[in-house]
Design a protein around this motif. Structure first.
Motif, mmCIF file in Angstrom:
data_model
loop_
_atom_site.group_PDB
_atom_site.id
_atom_site.type_symbol
_atom_site.label_atom_id
_atom_site.label_comp_id
_atom_site.label_asym_id
_atom_site.label_seq_id
_atom_site.Cartn_x
_atom_site.Cartn_y
_atom_site.Cartn_z
ATOM 1 N N GLY A 270 1.505 4.383 9.546
ATOM 2 C CA GLY A 270 0.822 3.338 8.770
ATOM 3 C C GLY A 270 1.740 2.730 7.724
ATOM 4 N N TYR A 271 2.572 3.568 7.133
ATOM 5 C CA TYR A 271 3.524 3.093 6.106
ATOM 6 C C TYR A 271 4.535 2.134 6.729
ATOM 7 N N ALA A 272 5.155 2.581 7.840
ATOM 8 C CA ALA A 272 6.152 1.726 8.501
ATOM 9 C C ALA A 272 5.499 0.437 9.001
ATOM 10 N N GLY B 146 2.813 -2.202 -9.481
ATOM 11 C CA GLY B 146 3.351 -0.834 -9.402
ATOM 12 C C GLY B 146 4.262 -0.557 -10.578
ATOM 13 N N ALA B 147 3.914 -1.150 -11.747
ATOM 14 C CA ALA B 147 4.794 -1.067 -12.928
ATOM 15 C C ALA B 147 4.580 0.209 -13.734
ATOM 16 N N SER B 148 3.628 1.051 -13.319
ATOM 17 C CA SER B 148 3.305 2.230 -14.130
ATOM 18 C C SER B 148 4.211 3.416 -13.871
ATOM 19 N N SER B 149 5.075 3.332 -12.849
ATOM 20 C CA SER B 149 5.987 4.460 -12.608
ATOM 21 C C SER B 149 7.128 4.044 -11.690
ATOM 22 N N GLY B 150 8.066 4.943 -11.507
ATOM 23 C CA GLY B 150 9.112 4.817 -10.499
ATOM 24 C C GLY B 150 9.876 3.503 -10.516
ATOM 25 N N ILE B 151 9.970 2.885 -9.356
ATOM 26 C CA ILE B 151 10.805 1.691 -9.187
ATOM 27 C C ILE B 151 10.250 0.518 -10.006
ATOM 28 N N SER C 242 1.352 -4.580 -13.948
ATOM 29 C CA SER C 242 0.121 -4.259 -13.213
ATOM 30 C C SER C 242 0.232 -2.973 -12.413
ATOM 31 N N SER C 243 -0.887 -2.289 -12.345
ATOM 32 C CA SER C 243 -1.129 -1.144 -11.452
ATOM 33 C C SER C 243 -2.556 -0.711 -11.781
ATOM 34 N N ARG C 244 -2.990 0.426 -11.243
ATOM 35 C CA ARG C 244 -4.369 0.840 -11.557
ATOM 36 C C ARG C 244 -4.467 1.523 -12.917
ATOM 37 N N ARG C 245 -3.479 2.332 -13.284
ATOM 38 C CA ARG C 245 -3.622 3.200 -14.464
ATOM 39 C C ARG C 245 -3.191 2.480 -15.739
ATOM 40 N N GLU C 246 -4.195 1.959 -16.435
ATOM 41 C CA GLU C 246 -3.932 1.137 -17.628
ATOM 42 C C GLU C 246 -3.142 1.906 -18.689
ATOM 43 N N GLN D 215 4.737 12.605 -3.678
ATOM 44 C CA GLN D 215 3.528 13.271 -4.203
ATOM 45 C C GLN D 215 2.282 12.418 -3.926
ATOM 46 N N ASN D 216 2.436 11.101 -4.108
ATOM 47 C CA ASN D 216 1.287 10.194 -3.967
ATOM 48 C C ASN D 216 1.027 9.763 -2.524
ATOM 49 N N SER D 217 1.868 10.242 -1.587
ATOM 50 C CA SER D 217 1.695 9.828 -0.184
ATOM 51 C C SER D 217 0.353 10.295 0.360
ATOM 52 N N VAL E 167 10.144 -8.384 -3.039
ATOM 53 C CA VAL E 167 9.258 -7.447 -2.333
ATOM 54 C C VAL E 167 9.977 -6.115 -2.202
ATOM 55 N N THR E 168 9.351 -5.036 -2.648
ATOM 56 C CA THR E 168 9.945 -3.725 -2.380
ATOM 57 C C THR E 168 9.424 -3.263 -1.024
ATOM 58 N N SER E 169 10.267 -3.447 -0.022
ATOM 59 C CA SER E 169 9.920 -2.918 1.302
ATOM 60 C C SER E 169 10.514 -1.516 1.403
ATOM 61 N N SER E 170 11.250 -1.227 2.453
ATOM 62 C CA SER E 170 11.786 0.124 2.666
ATOM 63 C C SER E 170 12.652 0.083 3.913
ATOM 64 N N LYS F 296 14.218 8.858 -6.067
ATOM 65 C CA LYS F 296 13.486 9.959 -6.707
ATOM 66 C C LYS F 296 12.382 9.409 -7.614
ATOM 67 N N THR F 297 11.196 9.288 -7.063
ATOM 68 C CA THR F 297 10.014 8.820 -7.812
ATOM 69 C C THR F 297 8.833 9.712 -7.383
ATOM 70 N N ASN F 298 7.635 9.293 -7.748
ATOM 71 C CA ASN F 298 6.452 10.067 -7.346
ATOM 72 C C ASN F 298 5.930 9.683 -5.958
ATOM 73 N N ARG G 148 -5.793 1.946 7.309
ATOM 74 C CA ARG G 148 -6.258 0.695 6.681
ATOM 75 C C ARG G 148 -5.897 0.652 5.203
ATOM 76 N N ARG G 149 -5.994 1.791 4.531
ATOM 77 C CA ARG G 149 -5.679 1.835 3.104
ATOM 78 C C ARG G 149 -4.197 1.512 2.860
ATOM 79 N N LEU G 150 -3.335 2.077 3.727
ATOM 80 C CA LEU G 150 -1.894 1.791 3.607
ATOM 81 C C LEU G 150 -1.640 0.292 3.791
ATOM 82 N N ASP H 43 -6.230 -3.194 -8.848
ATOM 83 C CA ASP H 43 -6.174 -2.299 -7.692
ATOM 84 C C ASP H 43 -5.871 -3.146 -6.449
ATOM 85 N N LEU H 44 -4.694 -2.936 -5.874
ATOM 86 C CA LEU H 44 -4.270 -3.729 -4.708
ATOM 87 C C LEU H 44 -5.175 -3.517 -3.500
ATOM 88 N N SER H 45 -5.954 -2.442 -3.518
ATOM 89 C CA SER H 45 -6.842 -2.184 -2.371
ATOM 90 C C SER H 45 -8.197 -2.871 -2.528
#
Ligand SMILES: NC(=O)c1ccc[n+]([C@@H]2O[C@H](COP(=O)([O-])OP(=O)(O)OC[C@H]3O[C@@H](n4cnc5c(N)ncnc54)[C@H](OP(=O)(O)O)[C@@H]3O)[C@@H](O)[C@H]2O)c1
Length: 265
Positions: free
Chosen positions: A153-155, A12-17, A35-39, A193-195, A138-141, A188-190, A107-109, A62-64
């Motif tokens: 699903g997120y929780a 998840g290095a392409s944005s935010g945290i 690493s992340s999907r968007r090279e 929007q990406n949820s 680990v970035t949990s929440s 404050k990240t994306n 399942r995707r989450l 892609d983690l999925s």
């Protein structure tokens, strides 16, 4: 602990945290695997850091896609010959009521937030055990500690991370491998929007809570000292969420009453 010359793999290095983690580790002299999907976004992060191929390796994944993660881990391990720190940060959130949400979305989450991180960790741990050192972050929440509307699903995925990494921590003490679970409140990240919404499409707008939240660089700066000490759990949230975490421990019933009467978006 100093990160000078340590090899740090961040998902998840392409944005935010994740991007904020990349800056902080790089500024301390670490070699990065991003690493992340968007090279192209990973290259943007690398360019902004003025990093070179001597100290930064771009590893799109892609983690999925569980079937690809063993090979990706082998590539990560061979990039600089070792991994000292794995930051399991890549993830997606949710904005939908459970009864309306496709199981595919749930399942995707789980796949991205839980299984992806579990798989990378399982692949990296044997080399850390051999080194007799390492740090898994680990970035949990706060959603890994209590549930609210619209985040089923997120929780669930963040609670699953909490359980998994609590167990891994116990198994890794004898190998001198630390496990840190970071539990942020809104940053404050994306992320909003990406949820994912019920049918798996993107929510597409920033939530009100996130508009006024602290930004990711500030978050990482505020937890940095504790992270370097390999503190086992780190909370970074508003006073309201810190109070909710306390109430959850003392009286889960009271927290449920408070949440029932709160506006959750
Ligand atoms: N912001 C908050 O309020 C908050 C609060 C608590 C916890 N968190 C957690 O913090 C972590 C980072 O989120 P963020 O706030 O920085 O949000 P973000 O800006 O949306 O970043 C999410 C990152 O995850 C990556 N990602 C998403 N799906 C992926 C997949 N299938 N495979 C690989 N990478 C994937 C994204 O990169 P690509 O799109 O390039 O793949 C992006 O780099 C998440 O685990 C999130 O749950 C955030």
């Amino acid at each position: 602990m100093t990160y000078n010359n340590k090899v740090v793999w961040i998902t998840g290095a392409s944005s935010g945290i994740g991007e904020a983690f990349a800056k902080a580790f790089f500024n301390e002299g670490a070699k990065l695997i991003l690493s992340s999907r968007r090279e192209e976004e990973l290259h943007r992060v690398m360019t902004n850091l003025s990093a070179t191929s001597d100290n930064c390796y771009i590893l799109p994944l892609d983690l999925s896609k569980p079937e690809s993660l063993k090979k990706k881990s082998e590539e990560a391990l061979s990039a600089f010959g070792r991994i000292d720190v794995l930051v399991n940060n890549g993830g997606i959130s949710q904005r939908s009521l459970f009864a309306e949400t496709d199981m595919e979305t749930i399942r995707r989450l789980m796949e991205v937030n839980f299984f992806g991180s579990a798989e990378l960790t399982r692949e990296v741990l044997p080399s850390m055990m051999e080194q007799k050192s390492g740090h898994i972050i680990v970035t949990s929440s706060v959603a890994g500690k209590f549930g609210t509307k619209f985040r089923s699903g997120y929780a669930a995925s963040k609670h699953a991370l909490q359980g998994l990494f609590d167990c891994i921590r116990q198994e890794m003490y004898e190998y001198n491998i630390g496990v840190t679970i970071v539990c942020p409140g809104p940053i404050k990240t994306n992320i909003t929007q990406n949820s994912l919404t019920a049918d798996g499409s993107n929510f597409g707008k920033m939530g009100d809570l996130h508009k006024s939240a602290m930004d990711a660089d500030e978050m990482v700066a505020r937890i940095w000292k504790d992270l370097k000490k390999q503190k086992e759990e780190i909370y970074i949230s508003s006073p309201k969420e810190r109070l909710a975490l306390l109430v959850k421990r003392i009286s889960p019933k009271l927290l449920n009453i408070i949440l029932k009467n709160s506006k959750v978006t």
